[in-house]
Design a protein around this motif. Structure first.
Motif, PDB file in Angstrom:
ATOM      1  N   ILE A  51       0.840  -1.198   0.000  1.00  0.00           N
ATOM      2  CA  ILE A  51       0.000   0.000   0.000  1.00  0.00           C
ATOM      3  C   ILE A  51       0.874   1.248   0.000  1.00  0.00           C
ATOM      4  O   ILE A  51       2.071   1.175   0.283  1.00  0.00           O
ATOM      5  CB  ILE A  51      -0.915   0.028   1.245  1.00  0.00           C
ATOM      6  CG1 ILE A  51      -0.054   0.019   2.527  1.00  0.00           C
ATOM      7  CG2 ILE A  51      -1.896  -1.133   1.230  1.00  0.00           C
ATOM      8  CD1 ILE A  51      -0.825   0.248   3.798  1.00  0.00           C
ATOM      9  N   VAL A  52       0.254   2.359  -0.328  1.00  0.00           N
ATOM     10  CA  VAL A  52       0.922   3.652  -0.216  1.00  0.00           C
ATOM     11  C   VAL A  52       0.408   4.320   1.049  1.00  0.00           C
ATOM     12  O   VAL A  52      -0.777   4.637   1.166  1.00  0.00           O
ATOM     13  CB  VAL A  52       0.642   4.539  -1.442  1.00  0.00           C
ATOM     14  CG1 VAL A  52       1.336   5.891  -1.276  1.00  0.00           C
ATOM     15  CG2 VAL A  52       1.108   3.853  -2.717  1.00  0.00           C
ATOM     16  N   GLY A  53       1.303   4.491   2.033  1.00  0.00           N
ATOM     17  CA  GLY A  53       0.911   5.084   3.294  1.00  0.00           C
ATOM     18  C   GLY A  53       1.036   6.593   3.270  1.00  0.00           C
ATOM     19  O   GLY A  53       1.112   7.217   2.196  1.00  0.00           O
ATOM     20  N   SER A  54       1.056   7.171   4.447  1.00  0.00           N
ATOM     21  CA  SER A  54       1.214   8.627   4.532  1.00  0.00           C
ATOM     22  C   SER A  54       2.582   9.036   4.017  1.00  0.00           C
ATOM     23  O   SER A  54       3.529   8.228   3.996  1.00  0.00           O
ATOM     24  CB  SER A  54       1.042   9.070   5.991  1.00  0.00           C
ATOM     25  OG  SER A  54       2.025   8.468   6.810  1.00  0.00           O
ATOM     26  N   GLU A  55       2.691  10.243   3.568  1.00  0.00           N
ATOM     27  CA  GLU A  55       3.932  10.805   3.028  1.00  0.00           C
ATOM     28  C   GLU A  55       4.388  10.079   1.765  1.00  0.00           C
ATOM     29  O   GLU A  55       5.549  10.166   1.378  1.00  0.00           O
ATOM     30  CB  GLU A  55       5.037  10.776   4.084  1.00  0.00           C
ATOM     31  CG  GLU A  55       4.691  11.492   5.377  1.00  0.00           C
ATOM     32  CD  GLU A  55       5.742  11.279   6.445  1.00  0.00           C
ATOM     33  OE1 GLU A  55       6.888  10.955   6.089  1.00  0.00           O
ATOM     34  OE2 GLU A  55       5.396  11.414   7.627  1.00  0.00           O
ATOM     35  N   GLY A  56       3.486   9.293   1.148  1.00  0.00           N
ATOM     36  CA  GLY A  56       3.812   8.606  -0.101  1.00  0.00           C
ATOM     37  C   GLY A  56       4.730   7.413   0.057  1.00  0.00           C
ATOM     38  O   GLY A  56       5.270   6.908  -0.936  1.00  0.00           O
ATOM     39  N   ALA A  57       4.927   6.924   1.255  1.00  0.00           N
ATOM     40  CA  ALA A  57       5.828   5.795   1.495  1.00  0.00           C
ATOM     41  C   ALA A  57       5.104   4.474   1.235  1.00  0.00           C
ATOM     42  O   ALA A  57       3.975   4.268   1.688  1.00  0.00           O
ATOM     43  CB  ALA A  57       6.339   5.835   2.928  1.00  0.00           C
ATOM     44  N   SER A  58       5.769   3.560   0.527  1.00  0.00           N
ATOM     45  CA  SER A  58       5.180   2.245   0.258  1.00  0.00           C
ATOM     46  C   SER A  58       5.455   1.308   1.430  1.00  0.00           C
ATOM     47  O   SER A  58       6.508   1.361   2.057  1.00  0.00           O
ATOM     48  CB  SER A  58       5.757   1.649  -1.025  1.00  0.00           C
ATOM     49  OG  SER A  58       7.164   1.502  -0.924  1.00  0.00           O
ATOM     50  N   VAL A  59       4.466   0.438   1.706  1.00  0.00           N
ATOM     51  CA  VAL A  59       4.575  -0.488   2.837  1.00  0.00           C
ATOM     52  C   VAL A  59       4.046  -1.850   2.394  1.00  0.00           C
ATOM     53  O   VAL A  59       2.971  -1.938   1.800  1.00  0.00           O
ATOM     54  CB  VAL A  59       3.761  -0.003   4.059  1.00  0.00           C
ATOM     55  CG1 VAL A  59       3.936  -0.963   5.233  1.00  0.00           C
ATOM     56  CG2 VAL A  59       4.169   1.405   4.451  1.00  0.00           C
ATOM     57  N   GLU A  60       4.806  -2.908   2.685  1.00  0.00           N
ATOM     58  CA  GLU A  60       4.326  -4.266   2.431  1.00  0.00           C
ATOM     59  C   GLU A  60       3.455  -4.699   3.604  1.00  0.00           C
ATOM     60  O   GLU A  60       3.794  -4.443   4.761  1.00  0.00           O
ATOM     61  CB  GLU A  60       5.497  -5.243   2.280  1.00  0.00           C
ATOM     62  CG  GLU A  60       5.034  -6.675   2.010  1.00  0.00           C
ATOM     63  CD  GLU A  60       6.158  -7.687   2.089  1.00  0.00           C
ATOM     64  OE1 GLU A  60       6.431  -8.343   1.088  1.00  0.00           O
ATOM     65  OE2 GLU A  60       6.760  -7.809   3.172  1.00  0.00           O
ATOM     66  N   VAL A  61       2.340  -5.382   3.305  1.00  0.00           N
ATOM     67  CA  VAL A  61       1.448  -5.882   4.350  1.00  0.00           C
ATOM     68  C   VAL A  61       1.243  -7.382   4.128  1.00  0.00           C
ATOM     69  O   VAL A  61       0.895  -7.809   3.027  1.00  0.00           O
ATOM     70  CB  VAL A  61       0.081  -5.156   4.329  1.00  0.00           C
ATOM     71  CG1 VAL A  61      -0.818  -5.704   5.442  1.00  0.00           C
ATOM     72  CG2 VAL A  61       0.269  -3.651   4.486  1.00  0.00           C
ATOM     73  N   GLN A  62       1.480  -8.174   5.183  1.00  0.00           N
ATOM     74  CA  GLN A  62       1.204  -9.613   5.151  1.00  0.00           C
ATOM     75  C   GLN A  62       0.046  -9.889   6.088  1.00  0.00           C
ATOM     76  O   GLN A  62       0.000  -9.360   7.206  1.00  0.00           O
ATOM     77  CB  GLN A  62       2.436 -10.407   5.598  1.00  0.00           C
ATOM     78  CG  GLN A  62       3.640 -10.257   4.689  1.00  0.00           C
ATOM     79  CD  GLN A  62       4.830 -11.042   5.218  1.00  0.00           C
ATOM     80  OE1 GLN A  62       4.773 -11.645   6.280  1.00  0.00           O
ATOM     81  NE2 GLN A  62       5.916 -11.028   4.460  1.00  0.00           N
ATOM     82  N   ILE A  63      -0.897 -10.741   5.647  1.00  0.00           N
ATOM     83  CA  ILE A  63      -2.075 -11.065   6.456  1.00  0.00           C
ATOM     84  C   ILE A  63      -2.179 -12.589   6.530  1.00  0.00           C
ATOM     85  O   ILE A  63      -2.187 -13.269   5.492  1.00  0.00           O
ATOM     86  CB  ILE A  63      -3.360 -10.478   5.836  1.00  0.00           C
ATOM     87  CG1 ILE A  63      -3.202  -8.964   5.593  1.00  0.00           C
ATOM     88  CG2 ILE A  63      -4.556 -10.744   6.740  1.00  0.00           C
ATOM     89  CD1 ILE A  63      -4.335  -8.347   4.797  1.00  0.00           C
ATOM     90  N   ARG A  64      -2.264 -13.118   7.743  1.00  0.00           N
ATOM     91  CA  ARG A  64      -2.329 -14.578   7.907  1.00  0.00           C
ATOM     92  C   ARG A  64      -3.017 -14.923   9.220  1.00  0.00           C
ATOM     93  O   ARG A  64      -3.166 -14.064  10.095  1.00  0.00           O
ATOM     94  CB  ARG A  64      -0.921 -15.172   7.889  1.00  0.00           C
ATOM     95  CG  ARG A  64      -0.018 -14.613   8.987  1.00  0.00           C
ATOM     96  CD  ARG A  64       1.367 -15.227   8.997  1.00  0.00           C
ATOM     97  NE  ARG A  64       2.140 -14.931   7.814  1.00  0.00           N
ATOM     98  CZ  ARG A  64       3.479 -14.913   7.801  1.00  0.00           C
ATOM     99  NH1 ARG A  64       4.160 -15.134   8.913  1.00  0.00           N
ATOM    100  NH2 ARG A  64       4.131 -14.665   6.694  1.00  0.00           N
ATOM    101  N   THR A  65      -3.409 -16.186   9.370  1.00  0.00           N
ATOM    102  CA  THR A  65      -3.975 -16.651  10.635  1.00  0.00           C
ATOM    103  C   THR A  65      -2.837 -17.030  11.586  1.00  0.00           C
ATOM    104  O   THR A  65      -1.681 -17.158  11.177  1.00  0.00           O
ATOM    105  CB  THR A  65      -4.871 -17.879  10.435  1.00  0.00           C
ATOM    106  OG1 THR A  65      -4.056 -18.972   9.988  1.00  0.00           O
ATOM    107  CG2 THR A  65      -5.983 -17.609   9.430  1.00  0.00           C
ATOM    108  N   ARG A  66      -3.193 -17.245  12.845  1.00  0.00           N
ATOM    109  CA  ARG A  66      -2.194 -17.657  13.836  1.00  0.00           C
ATOM    110  C   ARG A  66      -1.557 -18.984  13.431  1.00  0.00           C
ATOM    111  O   ARG A  66      -0.342 -19.172  13.529  1.00  0.00           O
ATOM    112  CB  ARG A  66      -2.872 -17.785  15.202  1.00  0.00           C
ATOM    113  CG  ARG A  66      -1.991 -18.347  16.310  1.00  0.00           C
ATOM    114  CD  ARG A  66      -0.922 -17.379  16.731  1.00  0.00           C
ATOM    115  NE  ARG A  66      -1.480 -16.096  17.146  1.00  0.00           N
ATOM    116  CZ  ARG A  66      -0.746 -15.033  17.410  1.00  0.00           C
ATOM    117  NH1 ARG A  66       0.575 -15.089  17.262  1.00  0.00           N
ATOM    118  NH2 ARG A  66      -1.313 -13.898  17.788  1.00  0.00           N
TER     119      ARG A  66
END
Length: 644
Positions: A304-319
């Motif tokens: 995603i593109v966060g604040s200040e235009g910085a890109s961030v990787e996001v991982q989503i998983r179960t426990r």
């Protein structure tokens, strides 16, 4: 750059008091104490273990022949002193003192060093302490000579950072890698640092703010989630740029966040919240839940593109997915480091990681895990060549096994060995971290005695197979001459005449007398097996009332000419003896009067001429004399269970 950790006040106070007492005593110099204090505070922050933190402060005192004074021991506590003593011994393992960066270190050797460090330690907490010591040493490496600094950086990158990663001590792993990168490749490090154009603390603050916002958005959507985040460290960025052949500006995961939820449905619900709250980068979306990786890794990856235009990787998983990725066959370290899979070693790493988790196991659970760790590492021993190469061997391996593992020719030419600089017998069981120097002759000359397991020359079946292969390659005439000599020697020792040769041929499954000579010469039948079969035959002859139930009842019976000859098989029969002799059936036994062995003492047997086997305690002085005079007659013996 340094790992931010806050030591609990009570531990910090205890360390300060102990450090003051050490300074007053004749302990280490100021620099050594400063290093130890820094490492102790870091361990206290990571583990909350006061005893272990104090042990790090005490460890420098134990250099050389020094001991902890009674006053310091009382102040630190017996548990800390014991841990310090173990840590001082453990600190000697790793690269030998003479190793230098010029010698190089391939991936196989680095892996062997890591395995040795894990296998050798009695208390898994010491692994954390050792890695912490290496980190503090590297933090202060600017003051070292260039060659020593390079050595420390190479050790950190090749051994200690991967070890910290596998054990889940990521705080140490990241800093070890970045420091090693800075010292080994300063120009590349500087380029990436400048490109980031921000301090690490600023990046961490950015991620912390982002995590807070994500927690609020997920809570508003009634999604229970744990949100973790950290900026990617500099060495990780460098490796990804190399692996994917990307420029710095093409990376979207310099910053990364992980969201852990309860169910698969919640994974997709969380993905919807993330994409609704921030602008997604479409090209960076991967659904490894719907389509798992080959190693069964499952997770949703997006950017995603966060604040200040910085890109961030996001991982989503179960426990469950998270635990599988971190501890199972999809472990991140396996993916990152690659290489051949070693499932047994992966189980060992998982067990030690569980032991290192603060507060994860206590009381009976910790005792169980300690026992599990001991059992998992009971099958291997790691010894070193004089140049520092680590040799991975089965437990109870000897210097002769070591020689054959290095190279078959070295084993064939082995005449003796030095262990840690001292002459040692070829039957010496090696311990973790011992340095073995093989004394070799110019020409190969294996001994057939090496093939007898009870003599203790070789613990590895692989090594014995190499010896047999060597004898099989010799001229058959030479083998027959050697075998005839062995047969005549054993007949003379047993007081038996040539009339026993034909029965021996039968029970040893040989095609004839010449074939028996050849099998003895090749080592397919050992002198000990021959002596045992001969003793059984004599006993049957001298006690004709006890009829043989068949060839299989004899001690040297060989159902086939396969490699199983080395382990003689006997038919089941009633046991009148309180002991069981390895590879032999129901021979008459006598309990020695000199040492009066009894359960549950450790025992050995000694094959007499015409009188069966005499049972002695292992520590009986007579046994040492008999082994020196007739080693082939000393047999492995165990007490039969009371209920047997």
């Amino acid at each position: 750059m340094e790992t931010a950790q806050l030591c609990p006040p009570e531990i910090s106070s205890a360390l300060a008091a102990l450090a003051e007492s050490i300074e007053l005593a004749l302990g280490p110099g100021p620099e050594a104490l400063a290093e130890a204090y820094e490492a102790a505070e870091l361990v206290g922050a990571l583990s909350g273990d006061e005893d272990l933190a104090k042990a790090l402060l005490l460890a420098p005192i134990l250099d050389g022949a020094k001991t902890v004074s009674p006053a310091l021991a009382r102040l630190a506590g017996s548990s800390s002193v014991q841990a310090a003593e173990a840590l001082a011994r453990f600190g000697e393992l790793g690269f030998p003192a003479g190793w230098s960066p010029e010698q190089g270190l391939d991936a196989r050797q680095a892996e062997a060093v890591r395995k040795m460090l894990i296998a050798a330690v009695a208390d898994p907490r010491l692994v954390l302490a050792r890695v912490t010591m290496e980190l503090v040493r590297l933090r202060r490496a600017r003051a070292l000579e260039p060659k020593d600094r390079e050595r420390a950086a190479l050790a950190a990158r090749a051994v200690f950072a991967p070890l910290a990663n596998r054990l889940g001590i990521w705080q140490l792993k990241w800093e070890l890698e970045d420091l090693a990168f800075r010292f080994l490749e300063p120009e590349a490090y500087h380029r990436i640092a400048v490109a980031l154009n921000e301090k690490r603390s600023d990046r961490e603050r950015y991620i912390a703010t982002l995590c807070e916002r994500l927690r609020a958005e997920l809570a508003a959507a009634d999604i229970r989630a744990e949100v973790q985040g950290r900026p990617k460290h500099i060495y990780s960025i460098h490796r990804k740029m190399q692996r994917k052949q990307l420029a710095f500006g093409e990376l979207y995961d310099i910053r990364a966040v992980r969201i852990i939820v309860e169910t698969v449905e919640a994974c997709y619900a969380a993905l919807g919240v993330v994409h609704a709250s921030f602008t997604p980068i479409a090209s960076e979306f991967d659904d490894y839940i719907a389509t798992p990786k080959e190693n069964l890794y499952r997770s949703i990856h997006t950017a995603i593109v966060g604040s200040e235009g910085a890109s961030v990787e996001v991982q989503i998983r179960t426990r469950e997915m998270h635990e599988h990725a971190e501890l199972g066959i999809a472990a991140h370290w396996q993916y990152k480091e690659g290489g051949a899979r070693d499932r047994a070693y992966e189980r060992k790493i998982e067990a030690v990681r569980r032991l290192l988790k603060p507060g994860d196991a206590g009381g009976g659970e910790r005792d169980f895990l300690e026992g599990e760790r001991a059992a998992l590492f009971a099958d291997r021993v790691y010894a070193l060549t004089p140049k520092g190469e680590v040799i991975d061997l089965p437990r109870s391996a000897t210097p002769l096994d070591f020689a054959y593992h290095v190279h078959s020719d070295l084993g064939h030419r082995c005449r003796g060995a030095k262990v840690n600089g001292r002459i040692a017998p070829l039957t010496h069981p090696l311990a973790n971290g011992e340095v073995v120097d093989i004394i070799a002759g110019k020409h190969p000359a294996p001994s057939r005695d090496w093939l007898a397991p009870e003599l203790g020359y070789l613990a590895s079946p692989r090594s014995r197979a190499k010896v047999r292969a060597w004898f099989r390659r010799q001229e058959s005439g030479d083998n027959r001459v050697a075998g005839r000599s062995i047969l005549e020697r054993e007949l003379a020792r047993a007081g038996a005449g040539p009339e026993f040769i034909a029965p021996l041929v039968q029970v040893l499954d040989a095609g004839g007398t010449e074939h028996l000579h050849e099998l003895l010469g090749q080592g397919e039948i050992t002198g000990t097996q021959l002596a045992q079969a001969l003793a059984r035959l004599k006993h049957r002859t001298e006690h004709p009332a006890r009829q043989m139930t068949g060839i299989a009842a004899l001690p040297g019976a060989r159902p086939s000419l396969s490699a199983d000859r080395a382990k003689l098989r006997v038919a089941p029969q009633r046991r009148r003896s309180p002991v069981e002799i390895e590879g032999v059936g129901d021979l008459p036994i006598t309990l020695a009067r000199c040492c009066a062995p009894s359960r549950p003492q450790s025992i050995v047997g000694y094959a007499t001429v015409g009188r069966g086997v005499t049972i002695h305690r292992k520590d009986c002085p007579s046994v040492a004399r008999m082994f020196a005079a007739h080693p082939h007659r000393v047999l492995r013996v165990d007490w039969i269970a009371e209920s047997a």
